[in-house]
Design a protein around this motif. Sequence first.
Motif, PDB file in Angstrom:
ATOM      1  N   GLY A 162     -22.126  17.214 -40.661  1.00 41.03           N
ATOM      2  CA  GLY A 162     -22.007  18.426 -39.862  1.00 41.03           C
ATOM      3  C   GLY A 162     -21.355  18.208 -38.517  1.00 41.03           C
ATOM      4  O   GLY A 162     -21.356  19.108 -37.664  1.00 41.03           O
ATOM      5  N   LEU A 163     -20.765  17.016 -38.299  1.00 42.05           N
ATOM      6  CA  LEU A 163     -20.134  16.699 -37.013  1.00 42.05           C
ATOM      7  C   LEU A 163     -18.623  16.867 -37.110  1.00 42.05           C
ATOM      8  O   LEU A 163     -18.013  16.582 -38.144  1.00 42.05           O
ATOM      9  CB  LEU A 163     -20.474  15.265 -36.597  1.00 42.05           C
ATOM     10  CG  LEU A 163     -21.954  14.985 -36.289  1.00 42.05           C
ATOM     11  CD1 LEU A 163     -22.162  13.494 -36.080  1.00 42.05           C
ATOM     12  CD2 LEU A 163     -22.410  15.766 -35.054  1.00 42.05           C
ATOM     13  N   TRP A 164     -18.040  17.297 -36.010  1.00 45.35           N
ATOM     14  CA  TRP A 164     -16.590  17.460 -35.923  1.00 45.35           C
ATOM     15  C   TRP A 164     -16.051  16.487 -34.882  1.00 45.35           C
ATOM     16  O   TRP A 164     -16.554  16.425 -33.762  1.00 45.35           O
ATOM     17  CB  TRP A 164     -16.257  18.896 -35.524  1.00 45.35           C
ATOM     18  CG  TRP A 164     -14.780  19.162 -35.349  1.00 45.35           C
ATOM     19  CD1 TRP A 164     -13.775  18.801 -36.185  1.00 45.35           C
ATOM     20  CD2 TRP A 164     -14.153  19.857 -34.258  1.00 45.35           C
ATOM     21  NE1 TRP A 164     -12.557  19.233 -35.708  1.00 45.35           N
ATOM     22  CE2 TRP A 164     -12.761  19.888 -34.521  1.00 45.35           C
ATOM     23  CE3 TRP A 164     -14.643  20.469 -33.109  1.00 45.35           C
ATOM     24  CZ2 TRP A 164     -11.854  20.488 -33.669  1.00 45.35           C
ATOM     25  CZ3 TRP A 164     -13.736  21.081 -32.256  1.00 45.35           C
ATOM     26  CH2 TRP A 164     -12.348  21.092 -32.536  1.00 45.35           C
ATOM     27  N   ARG A 165     -15.033  15.717 -35.280  1.00 43.15           N
ATOM     28  CA  ARG A 165     -14.397  14.806 -34.325  1.00 43.15           C
ATOM     29  C   ARG A 165     -13.502  15.615 -33.389  1.00 43.15           C
ATOM     30  O   ARG A 165     -12.550  16.254 -33.833  1.00 43.15           O
ATOM     31  CB  ARG A 165     -13.577  13.742 -35.050  1.00 43.15           C
ATOM     32  CG  ARG A 165     -12.935  12.729 -34.097  1.00 43.15           C
ATOM     33  CD  ARG A 165     -12.076  11.727 -34.845  1.00 43.15           C
ATOM     34  NE  ARG A 165     -12.887  10.848 -35.659  1.00 43.15           N
ATOM     35  CZ  ARG A 165     -13.497   9.751 -35.214  1.00 43.15           C
ATOM     36  NH1 ARG A 165     -13.396   9.421 -33.938  1.00 43.15           N
ATOM     37  NH2 ARG A 165     -14.200   8.997 -36.029  1.00 43.15           N
ATOM     38  N   VAL A 166     -13.827  15.590 -32.113  1.00 49.97           N
ATOM     39  CA  VAL A 166     -13.041  16.336 -31.129  1.00 49.97           C
ATOM     40  C   VAL A 166     -11.629  15.752 -31.071  1.00 49.97           C
ATOM     41  O   VAL A 166     -11.460  14.549 -30.858  1.00 49.97           O
ATOM     42  CB  VAL A 166     -13.698  16.272 -29.738  1.00 49.97           C
ATOM     43  CG1 VAL A 166     -12.863  17.056 -28.727  1.00 49.97           C
ATOM     44  CG2 VAL A 166     -15.116  16.824 -29.789  1.00 49.97           C
ATOM     45  N   PRO A 167     -10.609  16.573 -31.263  1.00 53.52           N
ATOM     46  CA  PRO A 167      -9.236  16.046 -31.294  1.00 53.52           C
ATOM     47  C   PRO A 167      -8.663  15.851 -29.886  1.00 53.52           C
ATOM     48  O   PRO A 167      -8.046  16.767 -29.317  1.00 53.52           O
ATOM     49  CB  PRO A 167      -8.471  17.128 -32.064  1.00 53.52           C
ATOM     50  CG  PRO A 167      -9.220  18.391 -31.775  1.00 53.52           C
ATOM     51  CD  PRO A 167     -10.655  18.007 -31.615  1.00 53.52           C
ATOM     52  N   TYR A 168      -8.864  14.669 -29.353  1.00 50.37           N
ATOM     53  CA  TYR A 168      -8.341  14.384 -28.004  1.00 50.37           C
ATOM     54  C   TYR A 168      -6.854  14.046 -28.092  1.00 50.37           C
ATOM     55  O   TYR A 168      -6.434  12.898 -27.900  1.00 50.37           O
ATOM     56  CB  TYR A 168      -9.111  13.226 -27.387  1.00 50.37           C
ATOM     57  CG  TYR A 168     -10.560  13.541 -27.073  1.00 50.37           C
ATOM     58  CD1 TYR A 168     -10.911  14.287 -25.954  1.00 50.37           C
ATOM     59  CD2 TYR A 168     -11.581  13.086 -27.899  1.00 50.37           C
ATOM     60  CE1 TYR A 168     -12.234  14.579 -25.663  1.00 50.37           C
ATOM     61  CE2 TYR A 168     -12.905  13.357 -27.617  1.00 50.37           C
ATOM     62  CZ  TYR A 168     -13.227  14.112 -26.504  1.00 50.37           C
ATOM     63  OH  TYR A 168     -14.537  14.386 -26.224  1.00 50.37           O
ATOM     64  N   THR A 169      -6.060  15.044 -28.418  1.00 47.16           N
ATOM     65  CA  THR A 169      -4.623  14.819 -28.601  1.00 47.16           C
ATOM     66  C   THR A 169      -3.802  15.171 -27.367  1.00 47.16           C
ATOM     67  O   THR A 169      -2.607  14.885 -27.332  1.00 47.16           O
ATOM     68  CB  THR A 169      -4.107  15.648 -29.788  1.00 47.16           C
ATOM     69  OG1 THR A 169      -4.416  17.025 -29.569  1.00 47.16           O
ATOM     70  CG2 THR A 169      -4.761  15.185 -31.088  1.00 47.16           C
TER      71      THR A 169
END
Length: 606
Positions: A228-235
């Motif tokens: 249920g976790l989303w990897r924050v896209p530090y782009t």
Amino acid sequence: MRGSGWSAIWMIRLGLAVTACLLALVLEWQRPGLVVRLDEGLRDTFSKLSASTQAEDRLTVIDIDEVSLNEFGSWPWSRGQVADLVEILLSHYGARAVGLDIVFPEPGDAEGDARLAALAAHAPLTLAQIFDYTPRRPAILQGKLGGGLPAQNSLAGVDAYGYIANHASLVTEARCVGNIGYQPDGDGVLRHTPARTRFQDNDYAHFASTVMACPNRNMVEPPGNALGLWRVPYTRALSAYTVIAAADILKESAPRSLLVGRYVLVGSSSLGLGDRVSTPLAPLGSGMMVHATSLSGLLDLNEHRSAVPWSGRGWLVVWCVTSIALAVFCIAQLSAWGGILLLAGLVASWLGVAFAGVMLGGQWSVTAPLWGYFFLLLVAMPHEWWQAQRRGARLMATFSHYVAQPVLDEIIRLGLIHSLKPTLRDVTVLIADMEDYTRTTSSLSLEDAAGLTKDFLGCLTRPVLTWRGTLDKYTGDGLVAFWGAPLDCPEQADWAVSAALEILAEVDAFNVSRQKSGFAPVRVRLGIESGRALVGDLGTPFRSTYTAVGDCINFASRLESAARDLPTRLVIGAEANRRLCKHTTRSLGNIHLRGTQTTIEVFSTA
């Protein structure tokens, strides 16, 4: 047996390859703590290096910074001031939607609360609430939750144990309420946020997705993983975001072009408010920038600018099997440094592929294949080094029976590990034999015959080795030697003749000694010829030897036999004579080689 030994070596290599693959794949599936920390460390480095600085023009951050607090009063501001800020953003600046990264668990001034409640009910304003993911006794239960929907068990949610929410009058009619709670990774860095939060059979949405959906109710949920976790896209670099002081909004002095039609997040970078978090982009930054990054990521997904996260495991399996098989095969053929450079190349290639996959949403372990390569470095490389040492020892042991120590030293110096491989070479062959050996030994005792043979062969062997010849074989009472292999020898014909002359001198000295002891002298015959021959480790898996095969060996043997009928003990063939530079010879005329149809001119030393 050579064949079975070779098969056993390749079975060991196959086992090493399988072990390295299994190691990489087990680490990919299991993800132990050390692997995760290294993975995330590499991902963080990649995020810093690849973060785009192109301006993010779809959202703006309003910062209640130290300057704003100094100008409009310390925190907490009155609810009326907060309502003023929101109204100015929506009306004067034409913001598309506003998200308040602020929680109001206690009532404030009645008029201000009423205005905020009205905005939350009728305007595109998202309120925030914080879920607590740590079990506590007693649990934190403050304010009233908003925005909950019946839990969908088909979708993963992160269980919460408590919350800090807004007071009841503020959220009762609120259209949009989102979660700003998070749980950092074990090292304290915030890389993931809950895509959805589950609390008491209700699911609660992510703050950024709620902000995005508030104007039109078109919810774009973060694509969470199995937990249920989303990897924050530090782009995007932090510098890519437009950040405006709240004071400039309240004074309406900020350029309207930086806000019109944009999503707006309101938060604080003030140290006094304590909203600080560590991210891959900064060791200590404002939490509202995490929400800004999350909103950018969701907008990219909605506009198909970025890929939906995928495991990438199928491609990782193919890469591991292919690259490790290639590495094991090539390491067996390369030198130690060559093997190390190969592994370094595979590491660099994988990192390039891995991070390209990360940019496309790949969730694979960046380090899993590296552990397989590390295993090969620690185990396969020493194994191949040991095998090379064994091959080298066998090579040296083989050559030590055939060549002089200086030649052996040169082979070692040049690293000619393939010197046993059969190849066509230009060689000069010397064949020496004792004349009438059977008649000479027939009248001797067994002990005297053995002593004669040993001493005579010594007379033949010492000059051959002195002149760096390769001893092919003993022929009972004689020997076969050649020059030109395993080392090239431009002066091979001259060295062969020099060795022959020393043999004649040694045999003469040996005869003087024999005559003093009452024994009859012996006569040696020598034949020398040059030509092409197949030279190498020839034989079968049952027995092999380093030898030469070719017409020049047969010719040299016939020249040695022809010396019986010629007035010389040394007969030199035409090809060998043509190659001489340091010895003067005389022609003995043409002779017919016994057993052939060939007539050649032969020579001897002057």
